[in-house]
Write an enzyme that holds these catalytic residues in place. Structure first.
Site, PDB file in Angstrom:
ATOM      1  N   LYS A   1       2.713   5.576 -50.058  1.00 44.31           N
ATOM      2  CA  LYS A   1       3.152   6.045 -48.788  1.00 44.31           C
ATOM      3  C   LYS A   1       2.179   5.541 -47.567  1.00 44.31           C
ATOM      4  O   LYS A   1       2.742   5.285 -46.462  1.00 44.31           O
ATOM      5  CB  LYS A   1       3.030   7.451 -48.969  1.00 44.31           C
ATOM      6  CG  LYS A   1       3.409   8.167 -47.668  1.00 44.31           C
ATOM      7  CD  LYS A   1       4.812   8.100 -46.955  1.00 44.31           C
ATOM      8  CE  LYS A   1       4.825   8.796 -45.643  1.00 44.31           C
ATOM      9  NZ  LYS A   1       6.078   8.858 -45.203  1.00 44.31           N
TER      10      LYS A   1
ATOM     11  N   LYS B   1      -2.260  12.136 -38.452  1.00 42.60           N
ATOM     12  CA  LYS B   1      -2.783  12.836 -39.821  1.00 42.60           C
ATOM     13  C   LYS B   1      -2.606  11.366 -40.799  1.00 42.60           C
ATOM     14  O   LYS B   1      -3.544  11.097 -41.529  1.00 42.60           O
ATOM     15  CB  LYS B   1      -1.977  14.083 -40.252  1.00 42.60           C
ATOM     16  CG  LYS B   1      -2.508  14.374 -41.435  1.00 42.60           C
ATOM     17  CD  LYS B   1      -1.341  14.071 -42.531  1.00 42.60           C
ATOM     18  CE  LYS B   1      -0.090  14.531 -42.332  1.00 42.60           C
ATOM     19  NZ  LYS B   1       0.904  14.387 -43.658  1.00 42.60           N
TER      20      LYS B   1
END
Ligand code: NAP
Length: 300
Positions: free
Chosen positions: A172, A240
């Site tokens: 990811k 983030k």
């Protein structure tokens, strides 16, 4: 027999993903910290729980989709968390994007209770979540993956087992390096087109089908041209992910200069209070440097 499913975290992504579990025929129990976000799902046939633990107690497979690493820790390890009530033999699928290292620790803690964990972060935006066309990169044991496949297939169209626990989160982050740098390229290109005095919609149409085409360009380019900053993915959450990339890259010794630049630019937007805008608002940081803006297309 159909497995009982649970869903924890009904945000932008969780709303569409949980709805697709219902559509696929899974009996579904849901929980969200802000209780009002459960209403639409309950109306559609889901059962509301009072805690993540209650979801796990009622489910064979519990899906999580919350914001960040400490939030996943809270819903698994916290009071009334999943670990406190999950049945031995059940499966937890974490679709949040979080630290690969913490993922492996959570995998271990759940395994001690006989509960299997798959890290299964997703890509495809709010559109993919709503349509059930997410790309899902999965880390964990092959037999758990096989068992969870019907649930994953209800939420996504490209499901790939990429390795052991934590590998899904690493892949990811690979995805997010590509997304962050594409977003910078889209902003740079459209601002350049604006300066060059060409019609932005025509420019977008002309380049989208060629070698420069991408999901980011086709889905977020039109939003940039309309100056529509509503989030598919918020800047705060994008930052983030960028932070997760920079942390991991420092440990691995991999150079990520493009991603580091994107981090700096998003930082300026967060300081201006724009953290809840969509990640395509990155172009605003370039506009601030340029001293001119993308002009909304007339008539929109
Ligand atoms: P979002 O709309 O901000 O939703 C976040 C969800 O997490 C909400 O349900 C929120 O509950 C819950 N939450 C946050 N902290 C919590 C805590 N400490 N305890 C319990 N619940 C908590 O975010 P999103 O866009 O759906 O993203 C969710 C995850 O998917 C993130 O990891 C993100 O990186 C990833 N993701 C997002 C996209 C995208 O395009 N949006 C794409 C791929 C992956 P409340 O409602 O109470 O705030």
């Amino acid at each position: 027999m159909t497995e009982k499913a649970g869903f924890v975290g009904l945000g932008i992504m969780g709303q569409g993903m949980s709805r697709n579990l219902l559509k696929a025929g899974f009996p579904l129990t849901v929980w969200n910290r802000t209780a009002s976000k459960m209403d639409a799902l309950v109306e559609a046939g889901a059962k509301a729980a009072a805690s993540p633990g209650e979801v796990a107690a009622n489910s064979d497979i519990t899906v999580i989709c919350v914001s960040d690493t400490p939030d996943v820790e809270a819903v698994i390890l916290g009071p009334d968390g999943i670990l406190s009530s999950a049945k031995p033999g059940s499966v937890v699928i974490d679709c949040s994007t979080i630290s690969p290292i913490v993922t492996r620790q959570l995998h271990q803690k759940l395994a001690e209770k006989g509960v299997a964990l798959l890290d299964a972060p997703v890509s495809g935006g709010s559109e993919g979540a709503a349509k059930g066309t997410l790309s899902i990169m999965v880390g964990g044991a092959a037999e758990t993956f096989q068992r969870a496949l019907p649930v994953l297939q209800a939420m996504g169209s490209k499901i790939t087992l990429v390795g052991e626990s934590g590998a899904g989160q690493t892949v990811k982050l690979v995805n997010q390096i590509l997304v962050a740098n594409s977003m910078l390229a889209v902003g740079e290109a459209l601002l350049f087109a604006q300066a060059g005095g060409v019609d932005l919609e025509k420019a977008l149409e002309a380049v989208s089908a060629g070698a420069a085409g991408s999901w980011t360009l086709s889905n977020r380019g039109p939003q940039v041209i309309r100056r529509d900053w509503r989030p598919g993915f918020m800047i705060d959450l994008q930052q983030k992910d960028v932070r997760l990339i920079l942390d991991a890259a420092a440990k691995l010794g991999a150079p990520v200069p493009g991603t580091a630049l994107v981090h700096q630019l998003y930082n300026t937007l967060q300081k201006q209070g724009l953290g809840s805008e969509g990640n395509h608002a990155l172009v605003k940081a370039l506009e601030n440097l340029a001293g001119f803006k993308i002009e909304p297309v007339s008539g929109q």
